[in-house]
Design an enzyme around this catalytic site. Structure first.
Site: not given
Length: 145
Positions: A24, A75, A81, A101
């Site tokens: 990240y 985000n 998911h 993302h």
């Protein structure tokens, strides 16, 4: 009248800067909020930001956006998911939204390849790091009259 976007960051994004920096990066949530706000200002908008590790808080913020926002940048983190209710909230408010993302979810674990939002998002920005938020804002603003 002020034109506004809602910025939503989901679970664990409060750990940006220290959480898996190899995935990240080292930018913090504050950096993300600044990058997003700067891009919005270029288009004549301001940003209201919310981050929560609790799905209901995010859904309430999305519902509240109907009153004073013209679009949403989100985000959803891992909720991408797993959360049908997040999808329902986003489609229920009838505001255009950008799904963002930081990492390339398609280069990661198989379970990250599915998004409950992919087919209803007006904009998708994936794998551009935190600069993807600015790209998402610009693309979203191009869709808002």
């Amino acid at each position: 009248m002020t034109r506004r976007l809602l910025l939503v960051n989901g679970p664990n994004l409060n750990l940006l800067g220290t959480r898996e920096p190899d995935v990240y990066g080292t930018a913090t949530l504050s950096d993300v909020e600044r990058i997003t706000a700067d891009a919005a200002v270029e288009g004549g908008f301001e940003v209201r930001a919310v981050q929560s590790n609790h799905e209901g808080v995010l859904i309430d913020a999305i519902h509240d956006a109907r009153a004073d926002c013209e679009g949403i940048v989100i985000n959803p983190g891992g909720l991408t998911h797993t959360s049908v209710v997040l999808r329902d909230a986003l489609t229920g408010v009838s505001l255009p939204f950008a799904e963002v993302h930081i990492s390339d979810v398609y280069a990661r674990e198989e379970f990250r390849h599915h998004s409950y939002l992919h087919d209803v998002a007006a904009v998708r920005v994936i794998g551009e790091g935190v600069d993807g938020y600015a790209n998402a804002v610009r693309q979203l603003l191009a869709l808002i009259p």
